[in-house]
Structure formats: structure tokens, C-alpha cells
Write a protein that holds these residues in place. Structure first.
Motif, PDB file in Angstrom:
ATOM      1  N   LYS A   1       0.777  -1.004   0.040  1.00 49.49           N
ATOM      2  CA  LYS A   1      -0.028  -0.185   0.133  1.00 49.49           C
ATOM      3  C   LYS A   1       0.717   1.307   0.146  1.00 49.49           C
ATOM      4  O   LYS A   1       0.315   2.383  -0.343  1.00 49.49           O
ATOM      5  CB  LYS A   1      -0.954  -0.014   1.078  1.00 49.49           C
ATOM      6  N   LYS A   2       2.226   1.097   0.531  1.00 50.13           N
ATOM      7  CA  LYS A   2       3.159   2.124   0.278  1.00 50.13           C
ATOM      8  C   LYS A   2       3.800   2.308  -0.877  1.00 50.13           C
ATOM      9  O   LYS A   2       4.358   1.417  -1.205  1.00 50.13           O
ATOM     10  CB  LYS A   2       4.228   2.126   1.620  1.00 50.13           C
ATOM     11  N   ALA A   3       3.528   3.431  -1.345  1.00 48.53           N
ATOM     12  CA  ALA A   3       4.016   3.773  -2.886  1.00 48.53           C
ATOM     13  C   ALA A   3       5.757   3.809  -2.862  1.00 48.53           C
ATOM     14  O   ALA A   3       6.404   4.168  -1.731  1.00 48.53           O
ATOM     15  CB  ALA A   3       3.699   5.036  -3.477  1.00 48.53           C
ATOM     16  N   HIS A   4       6.421   3.481  -3.664  1.00 40.96           N
ATOM     17  CA  HIS A   4       8.043   3.567  -3.890  1.00 40.96           C
ATOM     18  C   HIS A   4       8.287   4.848  -4.469  1.00 40.96           C
ATOM     19  O   HIS A   4       8.070   5.239  -5.534  1.00 40.96           O
ATOM     20  CB  HIS A   4       8.546   2.407  -4.736  1.00 40.96           C
ATOM     21  N   ILE A   5       8.885   5.858  -3.644  1.00 39.87           N
ATOM     22  CA  ILE A   5       9.211   7.220  -4.103  1.00 39.87           C
ATOM     23  C   ILE A   5      10.368   7.306  -4.499  1.00 39.87           C
ATOM     24  O   ILE A   5      11.451   6.640  -3.970  1.00 39.87           O
ATOM     25  CB  ILE A   5       8.826   7.940  -2.846  1.00 39.87           C
ATOM     26  N   MET A   6      10.840   8.076  -5.584  1.00 34.41           N
ATOM     27  CA  MET A   6      12.071   8.267  -6.184  1.00 34.41           C
ATOM     28  C   MET A   6      12.252   9.602  -6.748  1.00 34.41           C
ATOM     29  O   MET A   6      11.385  10.070  -7.315  1.00 34.41           O
ATOM     30  CB  MET A   6      12.733   7.322  -7.030  1.00 34.41           C
ATOM     31  N   GLU A   7      13.642   9.936  -6.902  1.00 31.82           N
ATOM     32  CA  GLU A   7      14.092  11.402  -7.783  1.00 31.82           C
ATOM     33  C   GLU A   7      14.384  10.875  -9.280  1.00 31.82           C
ATOM     34  O   GLU A   7      15.324  10.007  -9.316  1.00 31.82           O
ATOM     35  CB  GLU A   7      14.951  11.922  -7.041  1.00 31.82           C
ATOM     36  N   ILE A   8      13.931  11.496 -10.048  1.00 31.28           N
ATOM     37  CA  ILE A   8      14.280  11.310 -11.510  1.00 31.28           C
ATOM     38  C   ILE A   8      14.653  12.455 -12.111  1.00 31.28           C
ATOM     39  O   ILE A   8      14.059  13.605 -12.170  1.00 31.28           O
ATOM     40  CB  ILE A   8      13.104  10.794 -12.233  1.00 31.28           C
ATOM     41  N   GLN A   9      15.989  12.387 -12.672  1.00 36.20           N
ATOM     42  CA  GLN A   9      16.729  13.785 -13.084  1.00 36.20           C
ATOM     43  C   GLN A   9      15.943  14.201 -14.512  1.00 36.20           C
ATOM     44  O   GLN A   9      15.522  13.238 -15.238  1.00 36.20           O
ATOM     45  CB  GLN A   9      18.107  13.727 -13.268  1.00 36.20           C
ATOM     46  N   VAL A  10      15.675  15.409 -14.740  1.00 33.81           N
ATOM     47  CA  VAL A  10      15.158  15.973 -15.816  1.00 33.81           C
ATOM     48  C   VAL A  10      16.334  16.343 -16.671  1.00 33.81           C
ATOM     49  O   VAL A  10      17.252  17.127 -16.207  1.00 33.81           O
ATOM     50  CB  VAL A  10      14.155  17.359 -15.551  1.00 33.81           C
ATOM     51  N   ASN A  11      16.571  15.682 -17.870  1.00 32.64           N
ATOM     52  CA  ASN A  11      17.856  16.323 -18.770  1.00 32.64           C
ATOM     53  C   ASN A  11      17.161  17.141 -19.874  1.00 32.64           C
ATOM     54  O   ASN A  11      16.067  16.555 -20.417  1.00 32.64           O
ATOM     55  CB  ASN A  11      18.779  14.904 -19.108  1.00 32.64           C
ATOM     56  N   GLY A  12      17.980  17.748 -20.470  1.00 32.11           N
ATOM     57  CA  GLY A  12      17.305  18.463 -21.595  1.00 32.11           C
ATOM     58  C   GLY A  12      16.986  19.736 -21.365  1.00 32.11           C
ATOM     59  O   GLY A  12      16.188  20.383 -20.487  1.00 32.11           O
ATOM     60  N   GLY A  13      17.120  20.903 -22.363  1.00 28.03           N
ATOM     61  CA  GLY A  13      16.844  22.405 -22.150  1.00 28.03           C
ATOM     62  C   GLY A  13      17.539  23.053 -21.040  1.00 28.03           C
ATOM     63  O   GLY A  13      18.328  22.579 -20.309  1.00 28.03           O
ATOM     64  N   ASP A  14      17.299  24.215 -20.705  1.00 32.35           N
ATOM     65  CA  ASP A  14      17.551  25.060 -19.931  1.00 32.35           C
ATOM     66  C   ASP A  14      17.101  24.680 -18.433  1.00 32.35           C
ATOM     67  O   ASP A  14      15.905  24.265 -18.455  1.00 32.35           O
ATOM     68  CB  ASP A  14      17.672  26.410 -20.274  1.00 32.35           C
ATOM     69  N   ALA A  15      17.653  25.596 -17.384  1.00 29.43           N
ATOM     70  CA  ALA A  15      16.960  25.271 -16.109  1.00 29.43           C
ATOM     71  C   ALA A  15      15.384  25.680 -16.366  1.00 29.43           C
ATOM     72  O   ALA A  15      14.606  25.220 -15.528  1.00 29.43           O
ATOM     73  CB  ALA A  15      17.468  26.163 -14.919  1.00 29.43           C
ATOM     74  N   LYS A  16      14.920  26.610 -16.738  1.00 29.30           N
ATOM     75  CA  LYS A  16      13.400  27.343 -16.865  1.00 29.30           C
ATOM     76  C   LYS A  16      12.737  26.272 -17.703  1.00 29.30           C
ATOM     77  O   LYS A  16      11.497  25.899 -17.138  1.00 29.30           O
ATOM     78  CB  LYS A  16      13.600  28.765 -17.478  1.00 29.30           C
ATOM     79  N   ALA A  17      13.211  25.719 -18.552  1.00 26.94           N
ATOM     80  CA  ALA A  17      12.569  24.624 -19.541  1.00 26.94           C
ATOM     81  C   ALA A  17      12.207  23.536 -18.680  1.00 26.94           C
ATOM     82  O   ALA A  17      11.174  22.744 -18.615  1.00 26.94           O
ATOM     83  CB  ALA A  17      13.355  24.433 -20.826  1.00 26.94           C
ATOM     84  N   LYS A  18      13.360  23.055 -17.684  1.00 25.61           N
ATOM     85  CA  LYS A  18      13.304  22.040 -16.817  1.00 25.61           C
ATOM     86  C   LYS A  18      12.134  22.084 -15.985  1.00 25.61           C
ATOM     87  O   LYS A  18      11.360  21.191 -15.903  1.00 25.61           O
ATOM     88  CB  LYS A  18      14.777  21.885 -16.275  1.00 25.61           C
ATOM     89  N   VAL A  19      11.929  23.356 -15.170  1.00 27.35           N
ATOM     90  CA  VAL A  19      11.174  23.523 -14.173  1.00 27.35           C
ATOM     91  C   VAL A  19       9.431  23.494 -14.891  1.00 27.35           C
ATOM     92  O   VAL A  19       8.810  22.965 -14.147  1.00 27.35           O
ATOM     93  CB  VAL A  19      11.270  24.935 -13.506  1.00 27.35           C
TER      94      VAL A  19
END
Length: 397
Positions: free
Chosen positions: A183-201
Motif C-alpha cells: 500500500k506504500k508507494a515507492h518514491i524516487m527522484e528522477i533527473q530531468v535532462n535537456g533544455g535550460d533550467a527554466k525549461a526543466k522547471v
């Protein structure tokens, strides 16, 4: 003046390279039970923003027949049988974004922004005992979206876009869609690649509270890395754990041992000597697994090929052993993957730029086996079995 001299090593009767690698020490049970990404692929600003990893669950193995398309190879234009692993990959939900700034001592978290609405399975992971808790996780945080027209949230997102060089989304799997009694989800961080910082956000914010499917991250014929925890074997001796040679048959007090664990002096056992201990349940990363096929939920003909027109899904007769039926999206990878059935794994985009023909080859699958994996499977589908056996006596009434 050294040319006339010949330098040769002194003679020894037996070659004795060491047994087992010291690169994986200490051989102890991992703390990262659901896998851990230690590094992400190199970010290229010229690409469009995209995710670089995904959560999967090991269902089992089967085999496929495929044609080889590799000019010059011995097997070119011939058929081969490959073992494949099937991983179930229900859609993930993005619930937050994290910004990192680069410092001389590595990455440092600048700030984290969460979505307004978080699912119960995400909140369950925040508690040791959900039943006894007040279930108030993130209830005050969600008010930031109402107060001051959500300006606080926008300010934090602007800070990430302004100062951060690395942007990662916080995503969780939907374990309630699997029959894993979790019942507990597995949580993880996934990196966003490509574009500049504004595009990533902007890309990360557009995914808030939305489902992300595996085919939006990976594609057929792509190379991926698989991160996870190996099957545990408990406390085992040196012969199995390190692969040292067995001693002669008449050896006193056992023969699956190391004959000499070191000299008198130094008067202690060196760390490089093979010893008994924990074997398995280690965290491992396996690189360059080829994606043979990606199947969608509800597609009852996902294992149909040009050569085999039978309408059938990926679940074999009687289900995957120790797993059951695959009802969500799934990924088929070449070869084996670490861990036991039901184990949470991480699929990551490859760290390498591939140039070899083996890695770039387009896979043409002719046949996917769906016979029973419990015993000697004779039939590919229930219809084929019923047709062969004819009307059963139990169905005649």
C-alpha cells in the motif's frame, strides 16, 4: 643497453590469480531495498526536457525467437532464441520537483516544491503506522496553493529556475495497481535532462499530479541500465561466496575452505583473504540491457508478431510463477535482471553513447513464448489447449 638482456618472471608451478573481486567489498546486505540511482546520464541542453529513469517490478522470464540483422555476423539473417525478462511498469505519478546547486563538495538541495494534491499511497510512505496516524501529512503545505494566490509556490519555482543547474522530479509508483499486497508507494527522484533550467522547471510543473507512462521515457531497441537488489542467499561459505578451489578429498576438517588464511606475521587476517559471510542481497547496477518490446495495458494482442498471428497477452498459461498476471504496462528486456520476482527495480537511460552494431540493431521478434512456466508447457493459449484436449468430462454435465 638493455636490449640484449631478457627479463622473465621467476618460475612457479601453478598460476594463482585471486578468486573473486575486491571491488564489491564490503559484501553486506544493502540499505537501499528498492534500488538507488547513484548517477544520471550526462545532461545535454540541446535536447528537449525528458525524464531519465522509471520504476519497474520484476514479473518473470520467458523466451523469444528473433531474426538477426547484423551484416557480416555469422548469424546474419538467421533465427536465434533469446531469454528475456518481463518487468511490469504501471504509470508513475509526479508529485514534486527538487532543485540542486553545484558546490565544491557536490550537489546541495536549494529547495523542494510539492504538488497540491498527493495520493494516499504517497502519504502512507511518510508514516510508520498509517492506521494510528492522524493522516495530516502535507495538509498545511497544500494551503500554500490557496494563500496569496499561490505566490509562494511560484517564487520557489522561480528560485529553482534561476539558481539551480540540476533539476529532478519526485515521482512515486502506483503499487495499488499491482497485486503485490503493498500500500506504500515507492518514491524516487528522477533527473530531468535537456533544455535550460527554466525549461526543466516548466516541464516538471506540467507533470504535477499527472501519470507518466513507461513508453514516454523509453522506446523499443533502446539500451537501458537496470538497478536493483540481488537475490539473497544468507550466510555462505568461501567456495560459493568467493569461488575458491575445493581442497583434496581426504582433507582433515572439511574441504570447502581456504587452506591458509595468511602468514604468522603480520599477526592478523588480511582483508583480501576470502572468508565466509553474507552472500546476495547486494545492490547492483547492470548496464546495457536492450528493450525488445513495450506492451500497453489492456492490449490482448501485445505478443502478436508478423510470423505468429495468435492473439495473446504477455502473461503465460497459469500466470508468471510466484508473481501472477501482468495487467499493467510492461517492458521486455534481453537476458536476466537482478532480484527475485516482485522486486522493485529501476530502469535508467544508458550512460553511454552507443556505436556498436550489436547495440544499434533493430530487433525483429518472430515469436514470444507464453506456455506455462510451471512444468513443461505444451500450449501457448487456453484456446489452443481446449482445442487439443477436446470437450472435458467435467464440462459435459
Amino acid at each position: 643497453f638493455f636490449s640484449s638482456a631478457t627479463f622473465t618472471m621467476s618460475h612457479r608451478k601453478f598460476e594463482a590469480p585471486r578468486h573473486g573481486s575486491l571491488g564489491f567489498l564490503p559484501k553486506k546486505r544493502t540499505k537501499h531495498h528498492a534500488g538507488r540511482i547513484r548517477s544520471f546520464p550526462v545532461d545535454k541542453s540541446g535536447d528537449a526536457p525528458h525524464l531519465t529513469a522509471f520504476r519497474a517490478y520484476k514479473a518473470g522470464m520467458t523466451h523469444v525467437v528473433r531474426g538477426v540483422d547484423r551484416p557480416g555476423a555469422v548469424m546474419h539473417k538467421r533465427e536465434v532464441v533469446d531469454a528475456v525478462s518481463v518487468l511490469e511498469t504501471p504509470p508513475m505519478v509526479v508529485v514534486g520537483v527538487v532543485g540542486y546547486v553545484e558546490t565544491p563538495s557536490g550537489l546541495r538541495t536549494l529547495t523542494t516544491v510539492f504538488a497540491e494534491h498527493l495520493s494516499e499511497e504517497f502519504k502512507r510512505r511518510c508514516y510508520k503506522n498509517w492506521f494510528k496516524s492522524k493522516k495530516k501529512a502535507y495538509s498545511k503545505y497544500a494551503l500554500k496553493y490557496q494563500n496569496n494566490a499561490g505566490k509562494d509556490i511560484e517564487n520557489e519555482l522561480d528560485r529553482i529556475a534561476k539558481f539551480c543547474s540540476v533539476v529532478r522530479v519526485i515521482a512515486h509508483s502506483q503499487v495499488k495497481k499491482l497485486n503485490l499486497r503493498l500500500k506504500k508507494a515507492h518514491i524516487m527522484e528522477i533527473q530531468v535532462n535537456g533544455g535550460d533550467a527554466k525549461a526543466k522547471v516548466d516541464f516538471a510543473k506540467s507533470l504535477f499530479e499527472n501519470e507518466v507512462s513507461v513508453d514516454s521515457v523509453f522506446a523499443k531497441d533502446e539500451q537501458v541500465d537496470v538497478l536493483g537488489v540481488t537475490k539473497g542467499h544468507g550466510y555462505e561459505g568461501v567456495t560459493t561466496r568467493w569461488g575458491v578451489t575445493r581442497l583434496p578429498r581426504k582433507t582433515h576438517r572439511g574441504l570447502r575452505k581456504v587452506a591458509c588464511i595468511g602468514s604468522w606475521h603480520p599477526a592478523r587476517v588480511s582483508t583480501t583473504v576470502a572468508r565466509a559471510g553474507q552472500n546476495g542481497y547486494f545492490h547492483r547496477t547492470e548496464m546495457n540491457k536492450k528493450v525488445y518490446r513495450i506492451g500497453k495495458k489492456g492490449d490482448n494482442a501485445s505478443c502478436q508478431t508478423e510470423a505468429d498471428l495468435t492473439e495473446k497477452g504477455i502473461t503465460p498459461m497459469g500466470g508468471f510463477v510466484h508473481y501472477g498476471e501482468v495487467r499493467e504496462d510492461w517492458v521486455m528486456l534481453k537476458g536476466a535482471v537482478v532480484g527475485v520476482k516482485k522486486r522493485p527495480l529501476i530502469l535508467r537511460k544508458s550512460m553511454m553513447n552507443h556505436s556498436s552494431r550489436k547495440h544499434l540493431e533493430a530487433i525483429d521478434i518472430k515469436f514470444i513464448d507464453t506456455s506455462s512456466k510451471l512444468g513443461h508447457g505444451r500450449f501457448q493459449t487456453a484456446d489452443e489447449k481446449a482445442k487439443f484436449l477436446g470437450p472435458l468430462a467435467s464440462k459435459q454435465n
